[in-house]
Design a protein around this motif. Structure first.
Motif, PDB file in Angstrom:
ATOM      1  N   SER A   7     -26.784   2.513   4.003  1.00  0.00           N
ATOM      2  CA  SER A   7     -26.934   2.205   2.582  1.00  0.00           C
ATOM      3  C   SER A   7     -25.627   2.413   1.836  1.00  0.00           C
ATOM      4  O   SER A   7     -25.438   1.880   0.762  1.00  0.00           O
ATOM      5  CB  SER A   7     -28.050   3.046   1.968  1.00  0.00           C
ATOM      6  N   ASN A   8     -24.722   3.224   2.396  1.00  0.00           N
ATOM      7  CA  ASN A   8     -23.464   3.483   1.709  1.00  0.00           C
ATOM      8  C   ASN A   8     -22.303   2.623   2.196  1.00  0.00           C
ATOM      9  O   ASN A   8     -21.242   2.625   1.593  1.00  0.00           O
ATOM     10  CB  ASN A   8     -23.105   4.964   1.838  1.00  0.00           C
ATOM     11  N   SER A   9     -22.507   1.873   3.277  1.00  0.00           N
ATOM     12  CA  SER A   9     -21.410   1.069   3.814  1.00  0.00           C
ATOM     13  C   SER A   9     -21.075  -0.100   2.890  1.00  0.00           C
ATOM     14  O   SER A   9     -19.988  -0.636   2.942  1.00  0.00           O
ATOM     15  CB  SER A   9     -21.741   0.572   5.214  1.00  0.00           C
ATOM     16  N   SER A  10     -22.026  -0.479   2.016  1.00  0.00           N
ATOM     17  CA  SER A  10     -21.778  -1.630   1.143  1.00  0.00           C
ATOM     18  C   SER A  10     -21.372  -1.219  -0.272  1.00  0.00           C
ATOM     19  O   SER A  10     -21.338  -2.050  -1.170  1.00  0.00           O
ATOM     20  CB  SER A  10     -23.050  -2.476   1.091  1.00  0.00           C
ATOM     21  N   LEU A  11     -21.079   0.077  -0.480  1.00  0.00           N
ATOM     22  CA  LEU A  11     -20.733   0.529  -1.832  1.00  0.00           C
ATOM     23  C   LEU A  11     -19.413  -0.085  -2.296  1.00  0.00           C
ATOM     24  O   LEU A  11     -18.495  -0.292  -1.502  1.00  0.00           O
ATOM     25  CB  LEU A  11     -20.604   2.052  -1.853  1.00  0.00           C
ATOM     26  N   ASP A  12     -19.346  -0.329  -3.609  1.00  0.00           N
ATOM     27  CA  ASP A  12     -18.160  -0.884  -4.246  1.00  0.00           C
ATOM     28  C   ASP A  12     -17.334   0.300  -4.771  1.00  0.00           C
ATOM     29  O   ASP A  12     -17.672   0.872  -5.814  1.00  0.00           O
ATOM     30  CB  ASP A  12     -18.691  -1.776  -5.393  1.00  0.00           C
ATOM     31  N   LEU A  13     -16.293   0.705  -4.022  1.00  0.00           N
ATOM     32  CA  LEU A  13     -15.581   1.950  -4.317  1.00  0.00           C
ATOM     33  C   LEU A  13     -14.329   1.719  -5.169  1.00  0.00           C
ATOM     34  O   LEU A  13     -13.721   0.647  -5.100  1.00  0.00           O
ATOM     35  CB  LEU A  13     -15.188   2.638  -3.011  1.00  0.00           C
ATOM     36  N   PRO A  36     -14.865   8.202  -2.597  1.00  0.00           N
ATOM     37  CA  PRO A  36     -14.401   7.731  -3.909  1.00  0.00           C
ATOM     38  C   PRO A  36     -15.599   7.405  -4.808  1.00  0.00           C
ATOM     39  O   PRO A  36     -16.697   7.077  -4.307  1.00  0.00           O
ATOM     40  CB  PRO A  36     -13.631   6.448  -3.570  1.00  0.00           C
ATOM     41  N   LEU A  37     -15.380   7.429  -6.113  1.00  0.00           N
ATOM     42  CA  LEU A  37     -16.415   7.025  -7.068  1.00  0.00           C
ATOM     43  C   LEU A  37     -16.806   5.563  -6.787  1.00  0.00           C
ATOM     44  O   LEU A  37     -15.945   4.728  -6.493  1.00  0.00           O
ATOM     45  CB  LEU A  37     -15.860   7.147  -8.490  1.00  0.00           C
ATOM     46  N   ALA A  38     -18.100   5.261  -6.867  1.00  0.00           N
ATOM     47  CA  ALA A  38     -18.598   3.896  -6.644  1.00  0.00           C
ATOM     48  C   ALA A  38     -19.091   3.303  -7.963  1.00  0.00           C
ATOM     49  O   ALA A  38     -19.469   4.033  -8.883  1.00  0.00           O
ATOM     50  CB  ALA A  38     -19.745   3.921  -5.625  1.00  0.00           C
ATOM     51  N   SER A  39     -19.105   1.971  -8.013  1.00  0.00           N
ATOM     52  CA  SER A  39     -19.447   1.278  -9.269  1.00  0.00           C
ATOM     53  C   SER A  39     -20.892   1.530  -9.703  1.00  0.00           C
ATOM     54  O   SER A  39     -21.230   1.299 -10.859  1.00  0.00           O
ATOM     55  CB  SER A  39     -19.200  -0.221  -9.129  1.00  0.00           C
ATOM     56  N   THR A  40     -21.736   2.025  -8.775  1.00  0.00           N
ATOM     57  CA  THR A  40     -23.140   2.305  -9.106  1.00  0.00           C
ATOM     58  C   THR A  40     -23.416   3.806  -9.301  1.00  0.00           C
ATOM     59  O   THR A  40     -24.578   4.214  -9.413  1.00  0.00           O
ATOM     60  CB  THR A  40     -24.054   1.766  -7.978  1.00  0.00           C
ATOM     61  N   ALA A  66     -17.532  -0.816 -17.240  1.00  0.00           N
ATOM     62  CA  ALA A  66     -16.284  -1.388 -17.755  1.00  0.00           C
ATOM     63  C   ALA A  66     -15.141  -0.372 -17.611  1.00  0.00           C
ATOM     64  O   ALA A  66     -14.006  -0.733 -17.270  1.00  0.00           O
ATOM     65  CB  ALA A  66     -16.461  -1.799 -19.211  1.00  0.00           C
ATOM     66  N   GLN A  67     -15.447   0.905 -17.859  1.00  0.00           N
ATOM     67  CA  GLN A  67     -14.425   1.954 -17.682  1.00  0.00           C
ATOM     68  C   GLN A  67     -14.039   2.075 -16.205  1.00  0.00           C
ATOM     69  O   GLN A  67     -12.857   2.201 -15.868  1.00  0.00           O
ATOM     70  CB  GLN A  67     -14.983   3.299 -18.202  1.00  0.00           C
ATOM     71  N   PHE A  68     -15.034   2.008 -15.321  1.00  0.00           N
ATOM     72  CA  PHE A  68     -14.779   2.032 -13.871  1.00  0.00           C
ATOM     73  C   PHE A  68     -13.814   0.893 -13.508  1.00  0.00           C
ATOM     74  O   PHE A  68     -12.816   1.096 -12.815  1.00  0.00           O
ATOM     75  CB  PHE A  68     -16.117   1.873 -13.132  1.00  0.00           C
ATOM     76  N   ASN A  69     -14.086  -0.307 -13.998  1.00  0.00           N
ATOM     77  CA  ASN A  69     -13.257  -1.479 -13.662  1.00  0.00           C
ATOM     78  C   ASN A  69     -11.854  -1.363 -14.248  1.00  0.00           C
ATOM     79  O   ASN A  69     -10.878  -1.767 -13.603  1.00  0.00           O
ATOM     80  CB  ASN A  69     -13.939  -2.766 -14.148  1.00  0.00           C
ATOM     81  N   ALA A  70     -11.754  -0.784 -15.449  1.00  0.00           N
ATOM     82  CA  ALA A  70     -10.423  -0.601 -16.058  1.00  0.00           C
ATOM     83  C   ALA A  70      -9.600   0.373 -15.217  1.00  0.00           C
ATOM     84  O   ALA A  70      -8.405   0.159 -14.990  1.00  0.00           O
ATOM     85  CB  ALA A  70     -10.572  -0.080 -17.484  1.00  0.00           C
ATOM     86  N   MET A  71     -10.246   1.437 -14.723  1.00  0.00           N
ATOM     87  CA  MET A  71      -9.531   2.398 -13.868  1.00  0.00           C
ATOM     88  C   MET A  71      -9.095   1.727 -12.568  1.00  0.00           C
ATOM     89  O   MET A  71      -7.976   1.906 -12.105  1.00  0.00           O
ATOM     90  CB  MET A  71     -10.427   3.592 -13.548  1.00  0.00           C
ATOM     91  N   ALA A  74      -5.948  -0.494 -12.698  1.00  0.00           N
ATOM     92  CA  ALA A  74      -4.646   0.194 -12.748  1.00  0.00           C
ATOM     93  C   ALA A  74      -4.359   0.667 -11.308  1.00  0.00           C
ATOM     94  O   ALA A  74      -4.766   1.761 -10.922  1.00  0.00           O
ATOM     95  CB  ALA A  74      -4.709   1.369 -13.704  1.00  0.00           C
ATOM     96  N   ALA A  75      -3.653  -0.157 -10.547  1.00  0.00           N
ATOM     97  CA  ALA A  75      -3.485   0.106  -9.106  1.00  0.00           C
ATOM     98  C   ALA A  75      -2.793   1.440  -8.838  1.00  0.00           C
ATOM     99  O   ALA A  75      -1.874   1.825  -9.560  1.00  0.00           O
ATOM    100  CB  ALA A  75      -2.676  -1.025  -8.488  1.00  0.00           C
ATOM    101  N   SER A  76      -3.260   2.149  -7.822  1.00  0.00           N
ATOM    102  CA  SER A  76      -2.644   3.395  -7.328  1.00  0.00           C
ATOM    103  C   SER A  76      -2.479   4.454  -8.426  1.00  0.00           C
ATOM    104  O   SER A  76      -1.480   5.156  -8.458  1.00  0.00           O
ATOM    105  CB  SER A  76      -1.271   3.100  -6.712  1.00  0.00           C
ATOM    106  N   THR A  77      -3.423   4.547  -9.325  1.00  0.00           N
ATOM    107  CA  THR A  77      -3.285   5.471 -10.462  1.00  0.00           C
ATOM    108  C   THR A  77      -4.467   6.445 -10.568  1.00  0.00           C
ATOM    109  O   THR A  77      -4.263   7.651 -10.681  1.00  0.00           O
ATOM    110  CB  THR A  77      -3.147   4.679 -11.780  1.00  0.00           C
ATOM    111  N   TYR A  78      -5.686   5.948 -10.556  1.00  0.00           N
ATOM    112  CA  TYR A  78      -6.864   6.804 -10.752  1.00  0.00           C
ATOM    113  C   TYR A  78      -7.587   7.031  -9.427  1.00  0.00           C
ATOM    114  O   TYR A  78      -7.937   6.058  -8.737  1.00  0.00           O
ATOM    115  CB  TYR A  78      -7.853   6.166 -11.733  1.00  0.00           C
TER     116      TYR A  78
END
Ligand code: ACO
Length: 175
Positions: A7-13, A36-40, A66-71, A74-78
């Motif tokens: 169930s976790n192999s498909s997470l959007d990290l 890592p934090l996942a989008s869900t 939206a905050q998740f996507n903004a982070m 920003a490549a290699s930052t958060y």
């Protein structure tokens, strides 16, 4: 593969799982998993656990995403990480390291550890320590010449146990 792993192999990290230290993963209790934090993760109690740290206002899932996507953009930052209780699929701990690029020290970088929070029922079981170890590894593997954080006096002994030393002072000006 276990049901949990499937169930976790498909997470959007937010960042690559390979950046989390395998030594830290191996030291966690088998019922727990660090990733890592996942989008869900809004649905896994992310804001509930964060509220042990400070006042948290729930912005709703769309604004959280939206905050998740903004982070992530920003490549290699958060680098936010979470510890999950596999049996409940709920978050029990979290923390983040933010990589700041500089012009000094030969275009060096500094890792800022932020927002360390462990669920009240899980405190005192070395989860905080494992989160700090994982974040420090990410910071050092990103080439940071130092990893720093701000904390209250009451948390100084915890960070000393994690290998940090007290240095300088914090200044703040709230808007
Ligand atoms: N005072 C003294 N020692 C402490 C404290 C403390 N406040 N907290 C932990 N320790 C010690 C533990 O006893 C343990 O020592 P040991 O190795 O001798 O057994 C060691 O530090 C590691 O402790 P953990 O079990 O990993 O700590 P825990 O999982 O409870 O996490 C944390 C610590 C993150 C401070 C947790 O209590 C928490 O979430 N508190 C509320 C939120 C908070 O204050 N977060 C930190 C904000 S600062 C920031 O985010 C940069």
């Amino acid at each position: 593969m276990s049901l949990y792993a499937l169930s976790n192999s498909s997470l959007d990290l937010l960042f690559s799982v390979d950046l989390i230290s395998s030594e830290v993963k191996a030291q966690l209790h088998p019922d727990l998993h660090i990733r890592p934090l996942a989008s869900t993760d809004y649905r896994r109690g992310h804001l509930d656990v964060l509220s042990v740290l400070t006042v948290v206002t729930d912005p709703g899932e769309a604004a959280w995403a939206a905050q998740f996507n903004a982070m992530r953009s920003a490549a290699s930052t958060y680098y936010p990480v979470v510890i999950i209780d596999k049996s409940s699929d709920r978050i029990v701990g979290m923390g983040s390291v933010f990589i700041e690029r500089k012009f000094l020290r030969g275009l060096g970088s500094v890792g800022h550890i932020e927002d360390i929070a462990v669920d009240k029922n899980q405190q005192g079981k070395k989860l905080g320590l494992r989160i700090i170890q994982a974040l420090t590894c990410i910071s050092e593997n990103s080439g940071c010449y130092k990893t720093i954080l701000n904390c209250s006096d009451s948390n100084i002994p915890f960070y000393q146990k994690c290998g940090f030393q007290q240095k300088e002072n914090e200044m703040a000006k709230y808007a």
